[in-house]
Design a protein around this motif. Structure first.
Motif, PDB file in Angstrom:
ATOM      1  N   ALA A  37       8.784   1.831  -6.248  1.00  0.00           N
ATOM      2  CA  ALA A  37      10.001   1.798  -5.426  1.00  0.00           C
ATOM      3  C   ALA A  37      10.440   0.358  -5.203  1.00  0.00           C
ATOM      4  O   ALA A  37       9.632  -0.578  -5.200  1.00  0.00           O
ATOM      5  CB  ALA A  37       9.737   2.473  -4.082  1.00  0.00           C
ATOM      6  N   GLU A  38      11.738   0.185  -5.005  1.00  0.00           N
ATOM      7  CA  GLU A  38      12.290  -1.151  -4.760  1.00  0.00           C
ATOM      8  C   GLU A  38      11.902  -1.621  -3.364  1.00  0.00           C
ATOM      9  O   GLU A  38      12.153  -0.943  -2.364  1.00  0.00           O
ATOM     10  CB  GLU A  38      13.818  -1.111  -4.877  1.00  0.00           C
ATOM     11  N   LEU A  39      11.270  -2.773  -3.281  1.00  0.00           N
ATOM     12  CA  LEU A  39      10.923  -3.396  -2.007  1.00  0.00           C
ATOM     13  C   LEU A  39      11.829  -4.596  -1.774  1.00  0.00           C
ATOM     14  O   LEU A  39      12.268  -5.246  -2.730  1.00  0.00           O
ATOM     15  CB  LEU A  39       9.459  -3.839  -2.002  1.00  0.00           C
ATOM     16  N   ASN A  40      12.093  -4.892  -0.508  1.00  0.00           N
ATOM     17  CA  ASN A  40      12.974  -6.025  -0.209  1.00  0.00           C
ATOM     18  C   ASN A  40      12.203  -7.330  -0.008  1.00  0.00           C
ATOM     19  O   ASN A  40      12.674  -8.251   0.649  1.00  0.00           O
ATOM     20  CB  ASN A  40      13.825  -5.729   1.032  1.00  0.00           C
ATOM     21  N   GLY A  41      10.994  -7.398  -0.583  1.00  0.00           N
ATOM     22  CA  GLY A  41      10.189  -8.595  -0.513  1.00  0.00           C
ATOM     23  C   GLY A  41       8.827  -8.350  -1.130  1.00  0.00           C
ATOM     24  O   GLY A  41       8.579  -7.311  -1.758  1.00  0.00           O
ATOM     25  N   PHE A  42       7.945  -9.307  -0.935  1.00  0.00           N
ATOM     26  CA  PHE A  42       6.631  -9.293  -1.582  1.00  0.00           C
ATOM     27  C   PHE A  42       5.589  -8.669  -0.647  1.00  0.00           C
ATOM     28  O   PHE A  42       5.372  -9.166   0.462  1.00  0.00           O
ATOM     29  CB  PHE A  42       6.240 -10.731  -1.917  1.00  0.00           C
ATOM     30  N   PRO A  43       4.905  -7.581  -1.074  1.00  0.00           N
ATOM     31  CA  PRO A  43       3.904  -6.931  -0.220  1.00  0.00           C
ATOM     32  C   PRO A  43       2.564  -7.666  -0.304  1.00  0.00           C
ATOM     33  O   PRO A  43       1.676  -7.298  -1.069  1.00  0.00           O
ATOM     34  CB  PRO A  43       3.831  -5.515  -0.791  1.00  0.00           C
ATOM     35  N   LEU A  44       2.391  -8.667   0.514  1.00  0.00           N
ATOM     36  CA  LEU A  44       1.244  -9.577   0.457  1.00  0.00           C
ATOM     37  C   LEU A  44      -0.090  -8.829   0.540  1.00  0.00           C
ATOM     38  O   LEU A  44      -0.984  -9.011  -0.289  1.00  0.00           O
ATOM     39  CB  LEU A  44       1.348 -10.596   1.592  1.00  0.00           C
ATOM     40  N   GLU A  45      -0.212  -7.966   1.546  1.00  0.00           N
ATOM     41  CA  GLU A  45      -1.466  -7.259   1.748  1.00  0.00           C
ATOM     42  C   GLU A  45      -1.731  -6.273   0.620  1.00  0.00           C
ATOM     43  O   GLU A  45      -2.885  -6.116   0.184  1.00  0.00           O
ATOM     44  CB  GLU A  45      -1.434  -6.532   3.098  1.00  0.00           C
ATOM     45  N   ALA A  46      -0.692  -5.626   0.121  1.00  0.00           N
ATOM     46  CA  ALA A  46      -0.862  -4.635  -0.943  1.00  0.00           C
ATOM     47  C   ALA A  46      -1.367  -5.289  -2.229  1.00  0.00           C
ATOM     48  O   ALA A  46      -2.186  -4.713  -2.953  1.00  0.00           O
ATOM     49  CB  ALA A  46       0.457  -3.909  -1.198  1.00  0.00           C
ATOM     50  N   HIS A  47      -0.886  -6.479  -2.530  1.00  0.00           N
ATOM     51  CA  HIS A  47      -1.357  -7.166  -3.739  1.00  0.00           C
ATOM     52  C   HIS A  47      -2.758  -7.738  -3.549  1.00  0.00           C
ATOM     53  O   HIS A  47      -3.541  -7.793  -4.500  1.00  0.00           O
ATOM     54  CB  HIS A  47      -0.382  -8.287  -4.114  1.00  0.00           C
ATOM     55  N   GLY A  48      -3.069  -8.178  -2.332  1.00  0.00           N
ATOM     56  CA  GLY A  48      -4.420  -8.643  -2.045  1.00  0.00           C
ATOM     57  C   GLY A  48      -4.626 -10.129  -2.282  1.00  0.00           C
ATOM     58  O   GLY A  48      -3.875 -10.787  -3.011  1.00  0.00           O
ATOM     59  N   THR A  49      -5.681 -10.638  -1.653  1.00  0.00           N
ATOM     60  CA  THR A  49      -5.958 -12.071  -1.666  1.00  0.00           C
ATOM     61  C   THR A  49      -6.141 -12.622  -3.072  1.00  0.00           C
ATOM     62  O   THR A  49      -5.597 -13.677  -3.425  1.00  0.00           O
ATOM     63  CB  THR A  49      -7.223 -12.363  -0.830  1.00  0.00           C
ATOM     64  N   ARG A  50      -6.904 -11.902  -3.909  1.00  0.00           N
ATOM     65  CA  ARG A  50      -7.197 -12.419  -5.250  1.00  0.00           C
ATOM     66  C   ARG A  50      -5.922 -12.578  -6.074  1.00  0.00           C
ATOM     67  O   ARG A  50      -5.725 -13.595  -6.757  1.00  0.00           O
ATOM     68  CB  ARG A  50      -8.176 -11.482  -5.962  1.00  0.00           C
ATOM     69  N   ALA A  51      -5.029 -11.581  -6.015  1.00  0.00           N
ATOM     70  CA  ALA A  51      -3.787 -11.648  -6.792  1.00  0.00           C
ATOM     71  C   ALA A  51      -2.880 -12.758  -6.283  1.00  0.00           C
ATOM     72  O   ALA A  51      -2.238 -13.459  -7.078  1.00  0.00           O
ATOM     73  CB  ALA A  51      -3.065 -10.302  -6.733  1.00  0.00           C
TER      74      ALA A  51
END
Length: 425
Positions: free
Chosen positions: A71-85
């Motif tokens: 789905a289109e997000l209006n920004g970057f999902p920091l927690e969803a991508h995770g620290t390593r990414a």
């Protein structure tokens, strides 16, 4: 000094304005492509990773589902991508000549700060007031406590972070600059009180060039007085209110913000694109706006070198901001306690802000000079210009709507009139 602050300071020493986009995309590949394009464009830039709405309010499951579903997000999902990414993304794109700031919009960002510190993020922004009152229902005292812990976490990191106050941008428009200046300095003092030593102070372009120049000079003066022992610089935001509808009107407003930044000695400018009021701008549109602002900044610097600088207003703005600072600091033993008490007593009161911890008694108008002025003060130690009929006239819904569209109409009208004057008979 953080990498972010060091880069901005070096650019300022070399006479270059740093320009920065508002940019955030949901997918890693697209975010990487956006940062790379900003880094490699023809301007002096820093990068931005702006977080999505779910992540800002701590709704991480919804952010993860949206990412998994494409789905289109209006920004970057920091927690969803995770620290390593996130760490890998920054390692690939960021460097000494291209630092990156994470922008979030959260009133309770402690978990986000933990992720940012673990990922090695160099800079972020916000504040206990500026990310609480406009953006939700979180009690101000709770936000102040959360932000105190965020600052201490960021200050105690292996490489302490740079933090930018959003205090000079309250609601984006229709807030007299003396209050914006006072809030920006107060949040900077709050950050320093909790251990941070690399800061930037924000101010959002308003509607009158002379008044904005006066406000930025006042901000610099008060920061020098109250933020000793801290490395700081000023960040200007291109007008954050209702934007012109025409592309040329939008670029003219961006042009004026770039000139304002240079003429005021501001070190960093956060730009808007003509598309931003309608949708998320494409990468190419962000690059176009950055390169345009950089070009205008070069012209403005040449103007200053030949003494063609616009005049600064003298409305007593510095004295009023200093009074607001003093009245606030007298209410608490710490800056955080003073801020909470000041809003509880209405000593600080943001016009047209509906948060329950804001008194809501102050009102602002566009006065006969075309400047922002107080029409009602409530308990604030500020001056209402009773000799100005526009300051004493009631602020009806129709009048408020008209004031909100002031810059939109002005820049689009001037473009239209100019086009008619240039057209053949």
């Amino acid at each position: 000094m953080t990498r972010f602050a060091e880069f901005v300071r070096g650019a300022a020493t070399a006479g270059r304005l740093v320009v920065q986009p508002r940019m955030g995309f949901g997918e890693l590949d697209r975010m990487r492509a956006g940062l790379t394009a900003v880094r490699d464009c023809g301007a002096t830039t820093v990068g931005t990773v702006t977080l999505d709405s779910y992540t800002r309010v701590g709704d991480y499951p919804s952010a993860r589902r949206a990412l998994a579903d494409g789905a289109e997000l209006n920004g970057f999902p920091l927690e969803a991508h995770g620290t390593r990414a996130v760490r890998a993304l920054l390692a690939e794109v960021a460097c000494d000549d291209f630092p990156v700031q994470v922008r979030h919009g959260s009133p309770l960002p402690l978990e986000l700060f933990r992720i940012m510190v673990d990922a090695g993020v160099d800079a972020t922004e916000g504040g206990p007031v500026s990310y609480c009152l406009p953006y939700g229902r979180v009690p101000l005292a709770e936000a102040a406590d959360n932000w105190a812990r965020c600052c201490e976490l960021a200050a105690g990191a292996e490489r302490p972070m740079h933090l930018e106050t959003f205090g000079g941008c309250m609601l984006g428009q229709l807030c007299p600059p003396s209050l914006l200046v006072a809030l920006s300095v107060l949040e900077g003092m709050f950050f320093r009180e909790h251990g941070l030593r690399s800061l930037s102070l924000s101010y959002a372009q308003q509607i009158h060039l002379g008044q904005d120049l006066e406000a930025l000079a006042a901000l610099r003066t008060l920061a020098a007085e109250h933020l000793t022992g801290v490395d700081w610089h000023i960040t200007l935001y291109t007008y954050m209110g209702v934007f012109p509808r025409t592309p040329i009107g939008s670029f003219r407003l961006l042009e004026d913000s770039a000139r304002l930044a240079v003429h005021s000695g501001t070190e960093r400018l956060i730009v808007k694109t003509p598309a931003e009021a309608r949708r998320i701008p494409a990468i190419e549109e962000n690059v176009e706006a950055l390169e345009f602002a950089d070009s205008i900044a070069g012209q403005a610097a040449a103007d200053c070198a030949t003494a063609h600088c616009p005049p600064t207003a003298d409305t007593g703005l510095l004295a009023e901001a200093r009074t607001l600072l003093g009245a606030t600091l007298a209410l608490g033993r710490s800056t955080g306690a003073a801020l909470v008490a000041a809003f509880a007593r209405g000593v600080l009161d943001v016009p047209y802000c509906l948060h329950r911890d804001n008194a809501g008694a102050a009102r602002a108008v566009i006065d006969e000079r075309g400047m922002l002025a107080w029409s009602a003060a409530g308990a604030m130690p500020v001056t209402v210009r009773h000799s100005d009929l526009l300051c004493t006239a009631p602020v009806t819904a129709a009048r408020l709507t008209g004031m909100l569209a002031f810059n939109e109409r002005r820049y689009d009208r001037e473009h239209t009139v100019g086009a008619l004057l240039r057209s053949p008979a």
